[in-house]
Structures are given as structure tokens and as C-alpha cells.
Design a protein around this motif. Sequence first.
Motif, PDB file in Angstrom:
ATOM      1  N   GLN B  77       0.829  -1.201   0.000  1.00  0.00           N
ATOM      2  CA  GLN B  77       0.000   0.000   0.000  1.00  0.00           C
ATOM      3  C   GLN B  77       0.872   1.263   0.000  1.00  0.00           C
ATOM      4  N   GLN B  78       1.932   1.224   0.776  1.00  0.00           N
ATOM      5  CA  GLN B  78       2.838   2.376   0.817  1.00  0.00           C
ATOM      6  C   GLN B  78       3.544   2.565  -0.525  1.00  0.00           C
ATOM      7  N   LEU B  79       3.945   1.467  -1.150  1.00  0.00           N
ATOM      8  CA  LEU B  79       4.603   1.588  -2.456  1.00  0.00           C
ATOM      9  C   LEU B  79       3.635   2.153  -3.491  1.00  0.00           C
ATOM     10  N   ARG B  80       2.378   1.753  -3.409  1.00  0.00           N
ATOM     11  CA  ARG B  80       1.370   2.324  -4.321  1.00  0.00           C
ATOM     12  C   ARG B  80       1.240   3.838  -4.101  1.00  0.00           C
ATOM     13  N   LYS B  81       1.303   4.240  -2.854  1.00  0.00           N
ATOM     14  CA  LYS B  81       1.225   5.682  -2.566  1.00  0.00           C
ATOM     15  C   LYS B  81       2.441   6.406  -3.164  1.00  0.00           C
ATOM     16  N   LEU B 119       1.490  11.194   2.353  1.00  0.00           N
ATOM     17  CA  LEU B 119       2.370  10.169   2.933  1.00  0.00           C
ATOM     18  C   LEU B 119       1.884   9.766   4.323  1.00  0.00           C
ATOM     19  N   ALA B 120       1.490  10.759   5.108  1.00  0.00           N
ATOM     20  CA  ALA B 120       1.031  10.481   6.475  1.00  0.00           C
ATOM     21  C   ALA B 120      -0.197   9.563   6.461  1.00  0.00           C
ATOM     22  N   GLU B 121      -0.981   9.641   5.407  1.00  0.00           N
ATOM     23  CA  GLU B 121      -2.162   8.769   5.320  1.00  0.00           C
ATOM     24  C   GLU B 121      -1.795   7.293   5.274  1.00  0.00           C
ATOM     25  N   VAL B 122      -0.561   7.005   4.826  1.00  0.00           N
ATOM     26  CA  VAL B 122      -0.118   5.600   4.820  1.00  0.00           C
ATOM     27  C   VAL B 122       1.056   5.408   5.789  1.00  0.00           C
ATOM     28  N   ASP B 123       1.068   6.220   6.827  1.00  0.00           N
ATOM     29  CA  ASP B 123       2.079   6.096   7.893  1.00  0.00           C
ATOM     30  C   ASP B 123       3.501   6.281   7.365  1.00  0.00           C
ATOM     31  N   MET B 124       3.670   7.243   6.459  1.00  0.00           N
ATOM     32  CA  MET B 124       5.020   7.539   5.961  1.00  0.00           C
ATOM     33  C   MET B 124       5.320   9.023   6.171  1.00  0.00           C
TER      34      MET B 124
END
Lengths: 108, 562
Positions: B77-81, B119-124
Motif C-alpha cells: 500500500q505504501q509503495l502504491r502511494k 504520505l502520512a495517510e499511509v504512515d510515511m
Amino acid sequence: MALSDKSRNEAVLKAITANRLRDGEVIFLAPGSGWVERLDDAALFEDSAAETALAAAKAQAEGEQFAVDVYTFDLRVVDGQRVPVKTRERIRALGPTVRIDLGKQAAA
Amino acid sequence: MNHIAPGRNAGVYSYDDIDRRFVAERVEQFRAQVERRLSGELTEDEFKPLRLMNGLYLQLHAYMLRIAVPYGVLTAQQLRKLAEIGRKYDKGYGHFTTRQNLQFNWIKLEDTPAILHELAEVDMHALQTSGNCVRNVTTDQFVGAARDEVVDGRVYAEILRQWTTLHPEFTFLPRKFKIAIMGSDADRAAIRVHDVGVFAKRNERGEVGFTFYVGGGLGRSPFIGKLVRDWVPEEDFVAYLEAILRVYNQYGRRDNIYKARIKILVHELGQEKFTQEVEEEFARLRGPKYRLAPEVVDEIRRRFGGPAYETLTDEPESFQAAKAANPDFARWVAVNVLAHKVPGYAAATISLKPAGGIPGDATSEQMELIADLADAHSFGELRVSHAQNLVLAHVRQDELFTLWTALEANGLGTPNAGLIGDIIACPGLDYCALANARSIPLAQAISARFADPARQQTIGELGIKISGCINACGHHHVGAIGILGVDKKGEEFYQITVGGDPTLTTAIGDILGPAVTADETVDAIEAIVEVYLSNRHDGERFIDTLKRVGHGPFKERVYAAH
């Protein structure tokens, strides 16, 4: 990216460059005032006039909050083309050599 | 909101509300700082350290945003973001770095708060990717999966992340500070060329402890980290690092940027005196406040979760049959696939180094494909390696052929992990404001010259590392063959070193001779390889042959025409 022998014989001039604050775009001081995105449209200076122009450009940049990291660089005019002396400035003026689909060169 | 649900992605740390609130607050804080800069309320001198604290540099063509991938582990999910951000705010690609992070090269300052919010939406976030702080802690790209693993370094890397992020003493260190942790017998994280290298291990009672190496580093003055303590019990892990950083903060030089890293302090004080200072500080600190309680470690370990492995056996029939029927697949398995600690699984390296390609670059489409493959084959989790590749760490062996087929069809099946085509290269003068010479075109030319997979396999393990300036982001000092770009009167030249080694037998490469042009460099690499192949004994790697025969034959061949 090496300069040709012919280009080495041309007079060295200076241009003033910066990055645009909002987006980081490479910009050049225009003749008169203001900034342009293309080196071909930039103001050129003899060495003796460059420092004065740079000081004014820095003051202008600070006052207007438009440009950051203002400095001069050397170039030559070869067969009507403006060619920065250093590879670094040629890459800034054009874009990455490994992605010619990107940067200013892409819109040329 | 789009937060990652705890436990959804095995092996990725699940944020709690405190983590999320903190990151969200930092986004809003930076949003206000950007507004103040754009309105002129902040000068560039005032703003620069603030943007650097949020990973935002000004490079040759635009702003560059370096996004943290803590210890190189991220979810599909983070990589998709990241792919989405690349497409929406950049130019459709990103660059994976030697610090296991990701950089976007064409970012606009005015877009940055929105990017950080997404980024913060996916904890990054982009914290601790710049500035004089403790940077992203790196570790083995096979952490939690490798068959030779003794201790899971992720847990301790996460402990350090939590300990350092808001630590008031470590926000304005004399200089940046890089920590690497390794928990296997092999060193795949180059720990002895970090400011602090931590080797996690177990004693005869099975208790976890740590060996500390301090003062390693590359750059202008390369040093190999010195052994400061062989065994630090788990409960003293934080206290000991605190002691090291306090000594550095107190004695590290702030008057000269070239002498500000801890490696210079260790070198100038000497290993013995530095160790004595650390031990004295440690003795003062040791106590309940700094004790790392087992329940804290357990709780952090729990928040990583773990893949729900099935009970399988190694080398299932379908896997063997696929290898027998398809030599290209068999080669990829032999080169890019590592044994897993759980029978029936494997860790697969996705090379971001196609022949003639840009090392570490991935398009948004490639990122999305790899995210889909991570979901399908590796519990929705993947890693960034310091060699600028991606890793799916938990793939069923009977699914490797399906995985490889998808990768191969999309130009991601290059079988060169650890071989001569797997070149580490910094962005160099094509992007970086500090560089003296280009790195990427040289990497492209060398990997194109050695494009033949069979030839690469014949040559065997041989790491080429290229840096475009003495800051050594391409780790050239520890390349079996290292290449450093230099500027000679406005022209790009390249200095070749040989014999570097990033593993526990760390070595800094020796300069082979005068710098040469880019074209000459490619021919020089060819010559070095030929000398190696004609001199090697059975089973010898390049650096083994080099040690046995010395530099002479290599130098003679490379500079024969000069």
C-alpha cells in the motif's frame, strides 16, 4: 559534453542563474529585470559588470521572494549558441543527460 | 483517512495513535513554515534548516524530496502511494537510494505539504532523511527472512527510530549520524562504514546482545568502524547508544564541516580514549531510565506481526520442473533468490538494474506492478536494499515461477543481484548539486558492456560502486571496483579503486592509478575483469584473486596504453 577546440577560443561571458522559490525551476536573470526559464533569453554580462548585476539580482530575489540560490556562471557563445563552460551548468540549462525527455531540453 | 490496519501487512511496524498524531502535527507544522517562506515571513537562511528537517533539498533542476523508508521495509500500500505521488507531483518515477529511502527529483515546494499529508495517510514521512540528526536506521534487506539470521534487526531499528525522533539532544548533532544494524553472520548492511554499526547476536544462553563498531564512514576521509564493545546486553542497548551520542555531542567538532563526523572524533581521540569516554558515560547513564525492558521489546516485536507461513517443504516438484524447463528462470533463481528460514519459501531480489538502465530508478507503473506482486506473493510487504534493489522476502517457492514471469514481462527480471551489472550509483551530476561528475551514464555503459547474463554469472560476485563526488553516496570506497568522479578543469574524469569490501571483513579500496575518461573507464573495467578471469583459482571471488596476485597485473593492463 566536452567543449570543442573552437569554443575554447570564444570569449567567456557570464549569466546569472537561480532556482525559483515556489517550484525550484532553474531560472536566469533576464535583460532589464525579471527572470526567464531559458538560457537563450537570459541577460549576458562581461566579467566586469557581472558582480554588480549579481548583487542587484540577489537583493531583488530577497525582496521579491521569487528566486533562491542566486549566482553567476561562465558561458561562451559558439555559432550563435550559448554554451555554459561547466558541465554542471549545461545540465542545469538543459536537464539530465540520462533523461532527455525531462527538463528544459524536453520542451526544446 | 487511509491508515494501515494493524496486522494487515505482516512484518511492517504498525503505527499507534501517538505515532500518527506526531506525524500529522509535523505535516501541519511544515505547512505553516512553507506558507511563511512563500509569504516572505521567513528568509531562505531561516527556512533551509526547516525544509531539510523534512527531507526537502534544492538540487540542480528542482527540489528533491527524500522519503523515509524505515530500515527499508514498506507495505504494498505504501509503495502504491509512492507511485501515486510520483505520477501526481513528480515525473512518474522515483529513485531508491543506498540509505534504503526513496527520492523524488522534480518536486515543487508549494506541493510539499500536500505530499507529506498524503504520505502520512499511509504512515510515511520524510523525517530524519536530512539534517544533522540520527538518520534512517538501515539493516539487512533480508531481515526476518534470511536462513542465517540470528536476531531480527527490525525490532531494534524501530526502537532506535522511536528513541531518536524527538530526542532533544540529538536534533542538532555536529553532523548527520548514520546507524546500521545486522543480525546475521553475514554483513549485508555494510555496518562498519557507518557512524555506528551494530552487530546483533546471541550468547550461549540465547540472550540477545550487541557488538558496537563506532567511527566508520566513507566520504572525504574513509574510516572503518572501530570495535568499542563486543557485548552490550539487550537491556543496555539504548543506554549504550545514548552514551556514544553524548560523547559525540560533547566532543564532536562543530567548527569544521569536514571534521565534524564521529569518525574524525574517534580517529583523533584514538579508539582506547574514545571507548573510555563512552564507558564512563555509560556507567553514569545506566539505570532504570535507560533500561530497555523485555516487555517493551516484546511489544514492538508484536507490532511487526509476522507472516502466516504455511507448512511447506523446500524444492517442491513444480519449482524443480520450472527450473528444469526454463534456463532463464533457473538462472534468475540461482542469482536473485536467497534461502528462507522457513522451508518452502524464498526471498527474491527484484533488480532495478537492467542492462543500460538507471540504477535504483523505478517508474510509477513498475512500483504499482511490484506492489501487486508483493500482495500476491509476499504478504503485502517488501524491502528496499542498500544496493538500490527491491526484495520480496517471503515468496513460496512454488510461486517463484509465476512471480518471475510477471517480472520478466515487465523488464524487472534481470538476473544480476550481486553481480557486475548490479551497480550501485549515486544520482551524480545529472541531478545532484554537490556532484563533480556524472555517475549514471557510466553505470549504464558498464552494465550494457556486461549485459550478457551468462558472462556475468561466470564473472561471479563483483560489486561496482560509483560516486559522482567525494561525499561517496555511491559507496565507491567499498566497491570491489570503486569509481569516483572528479572534475579536472571542467572535464569529467574517473578514479578507479580496487579491493574495497563492505562486509565484516571491511576494506577501503586502493587507487589503481591516474584518473581516466568515462570511455576509458569502461575499457578499464573490462581489462580488470579479464585479468581477474585469467588469474583466478577455482572458487576465488574477484577480491580473493586481487589479494593473492596484488594490484600489479591489473594496473599494468589498465594503463598499458598510457
